[in-house]
Scaffold this motif. Sequence first.
Motif, PDB file in Angstrom:
ATOM      1  N   VAL A 183       0.843  -1.194   0.000  1.00 57.68           N
ATOM      2  CA  VAL A 183       0.000   0.000   0.000  1.00 57.68           C
ATOM      3  C   VAL A 183       0.880   1.246   0.000  1.00 57.68           C
ATOM      4  CG1 VAL A 183      -1.594   1.348   1.414  1.00 57.68           C
ATOM      5  CG2 VAL A 183      -2.045  -1.045   0.991  1.00 57.68           C
ATOM      6  N   ILE A 186       2.330   1.951  -3.576  1.00 55.95           N
ATOM      7  CA  ILE A 186       1.498   2.257  -4.758  1.00 55.95           C
ATOM      8  C   ILE A 186       1.801   3.644  -5.351  1.00 55.95           C
ATOM      9  CG2 ILE A 186      -0.866   2.580  -5.601  1.00 55.95           C
ATOM     10  CD1 ILE A 186      -1.731   0.336  -3.723  1.00 55.95           C
ATOM     11  N   PRO A 187       1.754   4.741  -4.553  1.00 53.54           N
ATOM     12  CA  PRO A 187       2.027   6.053  -5.170  1.00 53.54           C
ATOM     13  C   PRO A 187       3.442   6.158  -5.738  1.00 53.54           C
ATOM     14  CG  PRO A 187       1.104   6.314  -2.968  1.00 53.54           C
ATOM     15  CD  PRO A 187       1.426   4.878  -3.133  1.00 53.54           C
ATOM     16  N   ALA A 190       3.743   4.463  -9.008  1.00 54.53           N
ATOM     17  CA  ALA A 190       3.178   5.352 -10.032  1.00 54.53           C
ATOM     18  C   ALA A 190       4.203   6.406 -10.434  1.00 54.53           C
ATOM     19  CB  ALA A 190       1.907   6.007  -9.507  1.00 54.53           C
ATOM     20  N   THR A 191       4.998   6.880  -9.483  1.00 57.42           N
ATOM     21  CA  THR A 191       6.037   7.855  -9.812  1.00 57.42           C
ATOM     22  C   THR A 191       7.016   7.253 -10.813  1.00 57.42           C
ATOM     23  OG1 THR A 191       5.875   8.721  -7.583  1.00 57.42           O
ATOM     24  CG2 THR A 191       7.830   9.326  -8.828  1.00 57.42           C
ATOM     25  N   LEU A 210      -1.362   0.143 -10.316  1.00 57.23           N
ATOM     26  CA  LEU A 210      -2.823   0.026 -10.344  1.00 57.23           C
ATOM     27  C   LEU A 210      -3.519   1.247 -10.937  1.00 57.23           C
ATOM     28  CD1 LEU A 210      -3.452  -1.410  -6.753  1.00 57.23           C
ATOM     29  CD2 LEU A 210      -3.136  -2.704  -8.836  1.00 57.23           C
ATOM     30  N   GLY A 211      -2.809   2.045 -11.720  1.00 59.76           N
ATOM     31  CA  GLY A 211      -3.436   3.226 -12.305  1.00 59.76           C
ATOM     32  C   GLY A 211      -3.591   4.364 -11.313  1.00 59.76           C
ATOM     33  N   TRP A 212      -2.695   4.471 -10.378  1.00 57.67           N
ATOM     34  CA  TRP A 212      -2.760   5.530  -9.359  1.00 57.67           C
ATOM     35  C   TRP A 212      -2.601   6.901 -10.023  1.00 57.67           C
ATOM     36  CZ3 TRP A 212      -4.147   5.846  -4.446  1.00 57.67           C
ATOM     37  CH2 TRP A 212      -3.793   7.003  -3.747  1.00 57.67           C
ATOM     38  N   ARG A 213      -3.472   7.851  -9.658  1.00 60.17           N
ATOM     39  CA  ARG A 213      -3.423   9.173 -10.272  1.00 60.17           C
ATOM     40  C   ARG A 213      -3.281  10.288  -9.257  1.00 60.17           C
ATOM     41  NH1 ARG A 213      -7.338   6.353 -12.279  1.00 60.17           N
ATOM     42  NH2 ARG A 213      -9.097   7.449 -11.356  1.00 60.17           N
ATOM     43  N   GLY A 214      -3.225   9.967  -7.988  1.00 55.61           N
ATOM     44  CA  GLY A 214      -3.050  11.006  -6.978  1.00 55.61           C
ATOM     45  C   GLY A 214      -4.270  11.889  -6.794  1.00 55.61           C
ATOM     46  N   TRP A 219      -6.619   9.916  -2.316  1.00 58.26           N
ATOM     47  CA  TRP A 219      -5.748  10.166  -1.159  1.00 58.26           C
ATOM     48  C   TRP A 219      -6.535  10.072   0.139  1.00 58.26           C
ATOM     49  CZ3 TRP A 219      -0.919   9.417  -1.249  1.00 58.26           C
ATOM     50  CH2 TRP A 219      -0.097   9.855  -2.290  1.00 58.26           C
ATOM     51  N   ALA A 443       6.384   9.866  -1.663  1.00 52.52           N
ATOM     52  CA  ALA A 443       5.199  10.677  -1.380  1.00 52.52           C
ATOM     53  C   ALA A 443       5.154  11.067   0.095  1.00 52.52           C
ATOM     54  CB  ALA A 443       3.944   9.897  -1.760  1.00 52.52           C
TER      55      ALA A 443
ATOM     56  N   THR B  37      -2.511  15.426  -6.831  1.00 53.16           N
ATOM     57  CA  THR B  37      -1.304  15.915  -6.161  1.00 53.16           C
ATOM     58  C   THR B  37      -0.332  14.770  -5.906  1.00 53.16           C
ATOM     59  OG1 THR B  37      -2.484  15.647  -4.081  1.00 53.16           O
ATOM     60  CG2 THR B  37      -2.392  17.864  -4.976  1.00 53.16           C
ATOM     61  N   PRO B  38       0.961  15.076  -5.766  1.00 45.67           N
ATOM     62  CA  PRO B  38       1.931  14.012  -5.497  1.00 45.67           C
ATOM     63  C   PRO B  38       1.823  13.464  -4.082  1.00 45.67           C
ATOM     64  CG  PRO B  38       3.051  16.088  -6.034  1.00 45.67           C
ATOM     65  CD  PRO B  38       1.608  16.395  -5.916  1.00 45.67           C
ATOM     66  N   PHE B  39       1.191  14.193  -3.200  1.00 43.76           N
ATOM     67  CA  PHE B  39       1.005  13.723  -1.814  1.00 43.76           C
ATOM     68  C   PHE B  39      -0.295  14.334  -1.318  1.00 43.76           C
ATOM     69  CE2 PHE B  39       3.851  17.374  -1.982  1.00 43.76           C
ATOM     70  CZ  PHE B  39       3.141  18.303  -1.240  1.00 43.76           C
ATOM     71  N   LEU B 123      -9.997   1.282  -7.977  1.00 41.68           N
ATOM     72  CA  LEU B 123      -8.695   0.869  -8.493  1.00 41.68           C
ATOM     73  C   LEU B 123      -8.660  -0.651  -8.456  1.00 41.68           C
ATOM     74  CD1 LEU B 123      -6.239   3.324  -6.712  1.00 41.68           C
ATOM     75  CD2 LEU B 123      -6.927   3.386  -9.097  1.00 41.68           C
ATOM     76  N   PRO B 124      -7.914  -1.316  -9.305  1.00 43.46           N
ATOM     77  CA  PRO B 124      -7.067  -0.775 -10.364  1.00 43.46           C
ATOM     78  C   PRO B 124      -7.874  -0.208 -11.539  1.00 43.46           C
ATOM     79  CG  PRO B 124      -7.003  -3.165 -10.363  1.00 43.46           C
ATOM     80  CD  PRO B 124      -7.787  -2.770  -9.178  1.00 43.46           C
ATOM     81  N   ARG B 125      -7.306   0.816 -12.143  1.00 43.60           N
ATOM     82  CA  ARG B 125      -7.877   1.433 -13.336  1.00 43.60           C
ATOM     83  C   ARG B 125      -6.681   1.846 -14.188  1.00 43.60           C
ATOM     84  NH1 ARG B 125     -12.497   4.480 -14.911  1.00 43.60           N
ATOM     85  NH2 ARG B 125     -11.924   6.289 -16.128  1.00 43.60           N
ATOM     86  N   TRP B 126      -6.272   0.899 -15.026  1.00 37.08           N
ATOM     87  CA  TRP B 126      -5.014   1.116 -15.751  1.00 37.08           C
ATOM     88  C   TRP B 126      -5.160   2.120 -16.889  1.00 37.08           C
ATOM     89  CZ3 TRP B 126      -5.784  -4.048 -13.912  1.00 37.08           C
ATOM     90  CH2 TRP B 126      -4.870  -4.418 -12.923  1.00 37.08           C
ATOM     91  N   PHE B 131      -4.284  10.170 -18.414  1.00 35.41           N
ATOM     92  CA  PHE B 131      -2.942   9.708 -18.793  1.00 35.41           C
ATOM     93  C   PHE B 131      -2.561  10.162 -20.196  1.00 35.41           C
ATOM     94  CE2 PHE B 131      -3.706   6.070 -15.679  1.00 35.41           C
ATOM     95  CZ  PHE B 131      -3.011   6.719 -14.680  1.00 35.41           C
ATOM     96  N   PHE B 136       0.288  15.613 -17.374  1.00 38.69           N
ATOM     97  CA  PHE B 136      -0.190  14.912 -16.192  1.00 38.69           C
ATOM     98  C   PHE B 136       0.850  13.984 -15.573  1.00 38.69           C
ATOM     99  CE2 PHE B 136      -2.891  11.885 -13.826  1.00 38.69           C
ATOM    100  CZ  PHE B 136      -3.518  12.806 -13.010  1.00 38.69           C
ATOM    101  N   THR B 140       2.861  12.677 -10.169  1.00 40.39           N
ATOM    102  CA  THR B 140       3.417  11.821  -9.125  1.00 40.39           C
ATOM    103  C   THR B 140       4.789  12.308  -8.674  1.00 40.39           C
ATOM    104  OG1 THR B 140       4.224  10.399 -10.876  1.00 40.39           O
ATOM    105  CG2 THR B 140       2.169   9.742  -9.797  1.00 40.39           C
TER     106      THR B 140
END
Lengths: 460, 177
Positions: A183, A186-187, A190-191, A210-214, A219, A443, B37-39, B123-126, B131, B136, B140
């Motif tokens: 877990v 995951i982010p 993605a990076t 898993l297609g993480w988009r932030g 979050w 992150a 956002t990245p975090f 998720l997952p959503r590839w 994208f 975009f 990350t």
Amino acid sequence: MSEYLHPDTVIERAPLVLNGHGFEKITDMVCGPVERKAPKWWQIAFLGAASGALLLVSMLGYLIWDGIGVWGLNNRVDWGFDIVNFVFWVGIGHAGTLISAILFLFRQKWRMAINRFAEAMTIFAVICAAIFPLMHTGRQWMDFYLFPIPNQMSMWPNFRSPLLWDVFAVSTYFTVSLLFWYVGLIPDLATIRDRAVSKSKQFFYGIFALGWRGANRHWQHYEKGYLLLAAISTPLVLSVHSIVSFDFAVAQLPGWHTTIFPPYFVAGAIFSGFAMVVTLMVISREVFGMKDLMTIHHLECMNKIILATGTMVGYAYGMEFFMAWYSGSEYEAFAFINRAIGPYAWAYWSMISCNVIFPQLFWFRKIRTSIPAMFVISIFVNIGMWFERFVITVISLHRTFLPSTWAYYSPSWVEICTLIGSFGLFLTLFLLFLKFLPMIAVAEVKAIMPEADPHYGEAH
Amino acid sequence: MKKDVVSVLGEFTTPQTLLKAVKTARKAGYKAMETYTPFPVHGMDDAIGIKPSKLPWIVLICGAVGLASGFALQTWVSTSAYKLTISGKPFFSYQAFVPVMFELMVLFAAFGTVFGMLILNRLPRWYDALFKTKRFHTVTSHGFFLEIQAQDHLFDIEKTAEYLSEIGGTNVEVVKA
């Protein structure tokens, strides 16, 4: 307008990221080693570690082929290196969960730079640990008997045995640690996916990201989930070594049958695990140029915990002796006198000097912040904690109630090579981790930087 | 309005400017918004106006199921399926069942947390339209994005895009499915 003051500067906390790197620079620093070609030293180290892992595999193969007789166990000492190594490796793992879960709940921000690293160590240590009990059963192909699996003989395990509790504790511990680690990853996966140049990297890291988009909605659930995982891992990690200690404490054997065991084992586990984290961190921050993210301040915090838990362990050693006398049981008293002056006194005194005496040097700030000193002391602690398990297991077993059964145990070459091999496996997995995954939680580190504060730059 | 348009995306340089932009857009009447956002940025949930996560309830239920199934399994095995007489201990020794019950509670709760989180997040959503946009991929690392979605009642491709640059967004892009 007065100048902006971040809460951490007001109470003068040491900064956790040195030299004022921005978000992008931190991504570059952490992802660099994953994206560059493996350096020469890595290839050489990997070759060495992988040969160790190969040694382990061949020793286990020999064991399965020939039987438990290839080990040095005898009728009196029927738990030797196997159980010693098992408890040692499980203990190493505890630092990872302590850092990732307990320090998270206590809002110790310095944990963010080291948790990924320590969690990886947990998982690899538990893998090494699991090998030993699974192998010492003798007929390894019957190991499925350990689990409550319906079978054609309608046989079920005995749920009143601590050995069975151990099966549940260790397998739950491994699964939950793996989930927690993933877990957190995951982010960051993605990076790497978003930075990857090659199609194959985009594909593989992309699958696991898993297609993480932030997204903020993501979050929100993510942070809640992470907090919950920390909250359920905290009692879990305390339970695991408590249950491991029940393997001993529930038995009637003098030297084992004590109520101090669960807290004593947990403190010892954290002690040894932190020492292993320090050993590996000192090397990795040097070779990967992560000194601005894994600072001396981080190491000093770790050394303080080593000092605290080392002192607890020292207290437990003293209390064991006191209770042996205070109980009035002559067998109990003999077991402890035998530890200190019996045939295994060398093991006992190695343990005392490595665990009780050397870590006390951390009272001095100079030693706590000196890289060579902490490296040496952390190795001493690793050795000392291995001896602690040897002392508890072997010395208690070798002379019990009936003098005619007394015996001396020395490990066979197969057992020694298996121990060396388990370090090989551990380091192989660890080197693969350093090469293919971000070793710092990108992150999480960004989120604790002053620039991430929504009020950064505003006046109070 | 074109059918394949999903949203309009604007980039911001810091979490502070993004948060301010979200608050401004909210005041202007936009509702269907999302930030990337990245975090996690604190205060963003309130700024966008989303309700607290339901995840803890999922975890509570999973933990309770784990606890109950641990108790049921051990009771059934020890008192009926396979009675083992060991040191004269009673078959129904509930005290000895506590460790395994506890471990199963933790195990089920952990699975509930991870899979619950993934399901709540869809998720997952590839594959995602985002994208395909130009900027975009920095999300990350160091990119902060505000997206105003097409289902918003005030949404209009040109006007919303203009509005995003007005409140400080750069590299404003139309996201197409």
